[in-house]
Design a protein around this motif. Structure first.
Motif, PDB file in Angstrom:
ATOM      1  N   TYR A 100      31.308   2.615  -5.157  1.00 16.80           N
ATOM      2  CA  TYR A 100      30.553   3.175  -4.050  1.00 16.80           C
ATOM      3  C   TYR A 100      30.882   2.370  -2.813  1.00 16.80           C
ATOM      4  CZ  TYR A 100      26.385   4.753  -1.503  1.00 16.80           C
ATOM      5  OH  TYR A 100      25.520   5.279  -0.585  1.00 16.80           O
ATOM      6  N   TYR A 138      28.887   1.001   7.907  1.00 13.25           N
ATOM      7  CA  TYR A 138      27.722   0.769   8.743  1.00 13.25           C
ATOM      8  C   TYR A 138      28.151   0.506  10.173  1.00 13.25           C
ATOM      9  CZ  TYR A 138      24.750   0.262   4.634  1.00 13.25           C
ATOM     10  OH  TYR A 138      24.053   0.497   3.482  1.00 13.25           O
ATOM     11  N   GLN A 151      26.728  -1.384  13.665  1.00 17.93           N
ATOM     12  CA  GLN A 151      25.716  -2.301  14.168  1.00 17.93           C
ATOM     13  C   GLN A 151      25.872  -2.466  15.667  1.00 17.93           C
ATOM     14  OE1 GLN A 151      25.734  -6.368  12.660  1.00 17.93           O
ATOM     15  NE2 GLN A 151      23.531  -6.517  12.903  1.00 17.93           N
ATOM     16  N   GLY A 172      21.885  -6.362  18.929  1.00 14.29           N
ATOM     17  CA  GLY A 172      20.447  -6.544  18.815  1.00 14.29           C
ATOM     18  C   GLY A 172      19.769  -5.656  17.801  1.00 14.29           C
ATOM     19  N   LYS A 173      20.563  -4.957  17.004  1.00 16.96           N
ATOM     20  CA  LYS A 173      19.990  -4.052  16.012  1.00 16.96           C
ATOM     21  C   LYS A 173      20.539  -4.362  14.622  1.00 16.96           C
ATOM     22  CE  LYS A 173      19.391  -0.217  19.240  1.00 16.96           C
ATOM     23  NZ  LYS A 173      19.686   1.219  19.506  1.00 16.96           N
ATOM     24  N   GLY A 174      19.837  -3.854  13.621  1.00 14.47           N
ATOM     25  CA  GLY A 174      20.347  -3.968  12.275  1.00 14.47           C
ATOM     26  C   GLY A 174      21.409  -2.933  12.000  1.00 14.47           C
ATOM     27  N   PRO A 175      22.181  -3.094  10.945  1.00 12.61           N
ATOM     28  CA  PRO A 175      23.210  -2.121  10.590  1.00 12.61           C
ATOM     29  C   PRO A 175      22.603  -0.751  10.316  1.00 12.61           C
ATOM     30  CG  PRO A 175      23.514  -4.163   9.381  1.00 12.61           C
ATOM     31  CD  PRO A 175      22.177  -4.251  10.041  1.00 12.61           C
ATOM     32  N   PHE A 207      23.445   3.072   8.671  1.00 18.74           N
ATOM     33  CA  PHE A 207      24.321   3.839   7.782  1.00 18.74           C
ATOM     34  C   PHE A 207      25.079   4.912   8.562  1.00 18.74           C
ATOM     35  CE2 PHE A 207      25.409   5.862   3.782  1.00 18.74           C
ATOM     36  CZ  PHE A 207      25.485   7.210   4.095  1.00 18.74           C
ATOM     37  N   PHE A 216      31.002  -2.227   9.941  1.00 18.06           N
ATOM     38  CA  PHE A 216      31.185  -2.948   8.690  1.00 18.06           C
ATOM     39  C   PHE A 216      31.440  -1.963   7.560  1.00 18.06           C
ATOM     40  CE2 PHE A 216      29.915  -7.138   9.988  1.00 18.06           C
ATOM     41  CZ  PHE A 216      28.984  -6.947  10.991  1.00 18.06           C
ATOM     42  N   TYR A 272      23.100  -1.824  -7.837  1.00 18.80           N
ATOM     43  CA  TYR A 272      24.236  -1.936  -6.935  1.00 18.80           C
ATOM     44  C   TYR A 272      24.007  -3.117  -6.001  1.00 18.80           C
ATOM     45  CZ  TYR A 272      26.181   2.609  -8.209  1.00 18.80           C
ATOM     46  OH  TYR A 272      26.757   3.652  -8.883  1.00 18.80           O
ATOM     47  N   LYS A 273      25.045  -3.885  -5.751  1.00 20.66           N
ATOM     48  CA  LYS A 273      24.971  -4.979  -4.784  1.00 20.66           C
ATOM     49  C   LYS A 273      25.926  -4.649  -3.638  1.00 20.66           C
ATOM     50  CE  LYS A 273      22.917  -8.450  -7.392  1.00 20.66           C
ATOM     51  NZ  LYS A 273      22.437  -9.812  -7.324  1.00 20.66           N
ATOM     52  N   LEU A 274      25.431  -4.778  -2.439  1.00 18.90           N
ATOM     53  CA  LEU A 274      26.261  -4.523  -1.279  1.00 18.90           C
ATOM     54  C   LEU A 274      27.022  -5.781  -0.893  1.00 18.90           C
ATOM     55  CD1 LEU A 274      23.962  -2.355   1.012  1.00 18.90           C
ATOM     56  CD2 LEU A 274      25.913  -1.623  -0.325  1.00 18.90           C
ATOM     57  N   PHE A 312      29.534  -6.967   2.025  1.00 17.43           N
ATOM     58  CA  PHE A 312      29.976  -6.534   3.341  1.00 17.43           C
ATOM     59  C   PHE A 312      31.297  -7.170   3.736  1.00 17.43           C
ATOM     60  CE2 PHE A 312      26.567  -4.067   5.245  1.00 17.43           C
ATOM     61  CZ  PHE A 312      25.531  -4.290   4.362  1.00 17.43           C
ATOM     62  N   GLY A 313      32.103  -6.407   4.444  1.00 16.23           N
ATOM     63  CA  GLY A 313      33.304  -6.924   5.065  1.00 16.23           C
ATOM     64  C   GLY A 313      32.965  -7.682   6.334  1.00 16.23           C
ATOM     65  N   SER A 314      33.997  -8.235   6.974  1.00 14.46           N
ATOM     66  CA  SER A 314      33.777  -9.133   8.110  1.00 14.46           C
ATOM     67  C   SER A 314      33.497  -8.405   9.415  1.00 14.46           C
ATOM     68  CB  SER A 314      34.981 -10.060   8.285  1.00 14.46           C
ATOM     69  OG  SER A 314      36.155  -9.298   8.437  1.00 14.46           O
TER      70      SER A 314
END
Lengths: 118, 114
Positions: free
Chosen positions: B32, B36, B38, B41-44, B46, B89, B100-102, B104-106
């Motif tokens: 999966y 995302y 971002q 000043g905001k969260g990621p 979808f 991201f 599931y564990k997310l 994240f890329g850089s």
């Protein structure tokens, strides 16, 4: 979808002190997640908080440094203890929606708490 | 350890052009993948996701392509707009410890020139 509110949105703290970050969700969720995002970096999972059980910490993160509470299905707190400048980051709360097909997960994030330790 | 990385840290495009943001992943067990956005000043937020049994999925102005042979993921944004300026991201989600564990890329910063 889920609406997540985090408090505080930002703070400047003295080294050696502790800060507790609150995360409130507008619906009941089983799993809540805390991430750290260092300046200019990606997100790193700190721990998974389940209601009624101890949080599960990822490698490199320990309960003494980042104690977590999860008193009910809509709320969680993360404490950053005995802070040093290296703890300066954005801390993000997240929940997952598993209502999709085949149990897939869509993560929703709060706006984050920008912490600066001086 | 396993990680997700990106090829381009910064991408600058002209408004109206198409944008392509690339991502490499290393965990062959991931089934999966999510993109995302971002904003400052905001969260990621979808954008779009894709399962490993698919190689393409389209949303509104966005398309995600998955190449499992070379473990490569891309996000295409059509007719890029100033509001698309953000950090993007990719994340992979292997099934680990009964969930599931997310990972994240850089991140890639997209700059849209007017």
């Amino acid at each position: 979808s889920a609406v997540i509110s985090q408090k505080p949105s930002r703070d400047i703290c003295q080294r050696g002190t502790s800060l507790t970050i609150q995360c409130q969700v507008d619906s009941q969720v089983t799993m809540m997640f805390w991430y750290r995002q260092q300046p200019g970096q990606s997100l790193t999972l700190i721990a998974t908080a389940n209601q009624g059980s101890e949080a599960t910490y990822e490698s490199g993160f320990v309960i003494d440094k980042f104690p977590i509470s999860r008193p009910n299905l809509t709320f969680s707190t993360l404490t950053v203890s005995n802070m040093s400048p290296e703890d300066s980051s954005i801390y993000l709360c997240s929940v997952e929606d598993r209502g999709g097909e085949e149990g897939l997960t869509e993560a929703f994030f709060g706006q984050g708490t920008r912490l600066t330790v001086v | 350890g396993e990680s997700v990385g990106l090829h381009l840290p910064t991408l600058s495009v002209q408004e109206g052009d198409n944008s392509i943001i690339n991502c490499a992943y290393s965990n062959s067990a991931s089934d999966y993948f999510i993109w995302y956005k971002q904003e400052s000043g905001k969260g990621p937020q979808f954008i779009i996701d894709i399962r490993s049994n698919m190689d393409k999925r389209q949303g509104q102005r966005v398309t995600v392509l998955l190449n499992k042979t070379v473990k490569h993921l891309s996000l295409q944004i059509a007719a890029t707009q100033p509001g698309d300026s953000a950090v993007y991201f990719c994340a992979e989600a292997p099934w680990m410890d009964s969930s599931y564990k997310l990972i994240f890329g850089s991140g890639t910063r997209l700059l849209v020139r007017p």
